[in-house]
Design an enzyme around this catalytic site. Structure first.
Site, mmCIF file in Angstrom:
data_model
loop_
_atom_site.group_PDB
_atom_site.id
_atom_site.type_symbol
_atom_site.label_atom_id
_atom_site.label_comp_id
_atom_site.label_asym_id
_atom_site.label_seq_id
_atom_site.Cartn_x
_atom_site.Cartn_y
_atom_site.Cartn_z
ATOM 1 N N GLU A 175 -5.070 2.047 -4.802
ATOM 2 C CA GLU A 175 -4.404 0.743 -4.667
ATOM 3 C C GLU A 175 -5.394 -0.340 -5.054
ATOM 4 O OE1 GLU A 175 -3.206 0.244 -0.567
ATOM 5 O OE2 GLU A 175 -5.188 0.694 0.217
ATOM 6 N N ASP A 209 -9.372 -7.951 2.289
ATOM 7 C CA ASP A 209 -8.904 -7.994 0.905
ATOM 8 C C ASP A 209 -9.380 -9.243 0.152
ATOM 9 O OD1 ASP A 209 -7.354 -5.753 1.707
ATOM 10 O OD2 ASP A 209 -5.710 -7.057 2.318
HETATM 11 O O1 FUB Z 1 -4.523 -5.365 3.720
HETATM 12 C C1 FUB Z 1 -3.397 -4.553 3.609
HETATM 13 C C2 FUB Z 1 -3.623 -3.489 2.589
HETATM 14 O O2 FUB Z 1 -4.725 -2.684 2.961
HETATM 15 C C3 FUB Z 1 -3.994 -4.020 1.232
HETATM 16 O O3 FUB Z 1 -2.954 -4.550 0.524
HETATM 17 C C4 FUB Z 1 -4.618 -2.799 0.674
HETATM 18 O O4 FUB Z 1 -5.294 -2.998 -0.518
HETATM 19 C C5 FUB Z 1 -5.494 -2.385 1.827
HETATM 20 O O5 FUB Z 1 -6.678 -3.135 1.883
#
Ligand code: FUB
Length: 444
Positions: free
Chosen positions: A205, A35
């Site tokens: 997301e 991320d």
């Molecule tokens: O890294 C945990 C979660 O997985 C993140 O918050 C999302 O965006 C995905 O990458």
């Protein structure tokens, strides 16, 4: 190379080196990272990733955050832990859910936004977003005692428009946005759902907003078929409406389920920071961050980014050049494998197993130096001759490296033919021999 040139080959037995060159993809080589939010602060690139660890479970395990910085996108400094779940009053410190963060600067203060699962004993419930502040981009950061009010979800993203108005984006059952107060700690408008008119299939997301030439780009990961691709939508206002435009990075072929990114301009070039599961091919909750260049069409659309191992930046000719982070490979007889499957952080090796198999590695910086030798750390059962060429597979040969056939890792030194220094693409080709494994090459 001059045909009459005499090559002198010196072979030295060495033990396996644990040192990794900090460059290419993935670009953090001693821990799992995911991320990545990249920000240019004080003229330097800072990357705020989340930090995967292997807790022996089959889910994400994320306890803290590091920050990394670089001036050349090749050599990265780890500034250590900036926020730990143990140090945030409202966070459930058993949840290991410190997911994707962001950072932003305003009036000399740095704001670090992070999602976490709240501790019900602290009076909060569910997935919330917290803020920690610092006087520098690398900390120390002091967490606010309570999470942001009115924000429930994950994957925070902050954006400041040219007129000084700040905005805040996040996800959780959709992509949301709101104006952010000047204090950067509270949202100050109603929350708007930003992706309602976009394709609704597949989880969405990780919003990341940026502006270029008057166009506001709302970018986010979205599951198209099986895993997350990176998609974008554009508008003429930071809170939309945003017209869906499509994919700019396809789903990972490895099956890594998540992707998560940021897009930033540094010294005139746009870069995409994203993640993959390079060091953990069998468990995609242990990820690694990457960088590739990103380009726009004249109408402002984002050109699709093909993920590369080569990454970005120049590689110094006198460093250990990890040719396994290649630009291109021959279609047969060339492959990449881990040096040690029990410790993937030791990196990879290139295997050339057929005559004329080759690997290409671009933009090696020889500067103005007149280098005299090339070293190759390699291993071969039967020995082999490897040609080092410049510019193309049909380009000039600058060294003919005779690798010994003793089945052990060793460093072979070979005198170089003369060539123009500067920035060069190099090709390594197996001329004859059975099979050779190459860890790195380096010029002296
Ligand atoms: O890294 C945990 C979660 O997985 C993140 O918050 C999302 O965006 C995905 O990458």
């Amino acid at each position: 190379m001059n045909a009459t040139k005499i090559f002198i080959t010196i072979t030295m037995l060495t033990c396996l080196s644990a040192m990794q060159v900090l460059a290419q993809n993935p670009f953090i080589n001693d821990q799992f990272t995911a991320d990545p939010t990249a920000r240019v602060f004080e003229g330097k690139m800072y990357v705020y990733p989340s930090h995967d660890v292997d807790c022996g479970t089959d889910w994400f395990c994320m306890k803290d955050y590091h920050v990394f910085s670089s001036e050349n996108l090749v050599d990265w400094t780890d500034h250590g832990v900036i926020v730990d779940q143990e140090d945030v009053e409202w966070v459930d410190s058993n949840a290991n859910a410190m997911w994707a963060p962001d950072a932003m600067e305003r009036n000399g203060t740095y704001y670090f936004y992070f999602p976490a699962i709240a501790d019900t004993n602290a009076g909060f419930r569910g997935r919330k977003i917290g803020v920690a502040t610092s006087e520098t981009p690398y900390g120390p950061f002091t967490p606010e005692p309570e999470p942001m009010e009115g924000v429930n979800g994950i994957d925070p993203n902050a954006f400041i428009d040219d007129d000084g108005q700040a905005y805040f984006y996040w996800s959780g059952g959709g992509i949301f946005g709101a104006k952010l107060n000047d204090n950067m700690l509270e949202i100050e408008s109603e929350t708007i759902r930003l992706d309602e008119e976009h394709p609704q299939s597949g989880l969405r997301e990780g919003p990341f907003m940026f502006e270029r030439e008057g166009i506001y780009y709302l970018t986010y990961p979205r599951v198209i078929e099986n895993t997350e691709a990176l998609v974008y939508a554009t508008g003429d206002n930071p809170l939309g409406p945003f017209e869906y435009k499509g994919v700019f990075m396809d789903e990972h072929e490895s099956g890594c389920w998540t992707n998560h990114h940021s897009i930033v301009n540094y010294e005139g070039q746009w870069y995409l920071f994203y993640h993959h599961n390079d060091y953990s091919p069998d468990f995609d909750k242990n990820r690694s961050i990457r960088i590739d260049s990103l380009f726009f069409d004249t109408d402002g659309s984002i050109k699709k980014v093909e993920p590369t191992f080569r990454g970005v930046g120049l590689t110094d000719a006198t460093s250990e050049i990890q040719i396994d982070r290649y630009t291109d490979l021959s279609s047969s007889g060339a492959s990449i494998a881990f040096l040690d499957t029990s410790d993937t952080f030791k990196g990879w090796k290139t295997v050339l197993s057929e005559e004329n198999a080759w690997v290409q590695y671009n933009t090696v910086d020889f500067g103005e130096r007149e280098l005299e030798q090339v070293q190759a750390r390699a291993k071969s059962g039967d020995g082999g001759t490897v040609l080092l060429k410049l510019n193309s597979i049909d380009g000039p040969v600058i060294a003919e490296i005779e690798l010994p056939g003793n089945g052990s890792w060793s460093i072979t030194e070979t005198i170089l033919g003369s060539f123009e220094p500067g920035v060069q693409d190099i090709f390594v080709e197996l001329k004859d021999g059975g099979s050779v494994e190459i860890d790195w090459i380096r010029f002296k």
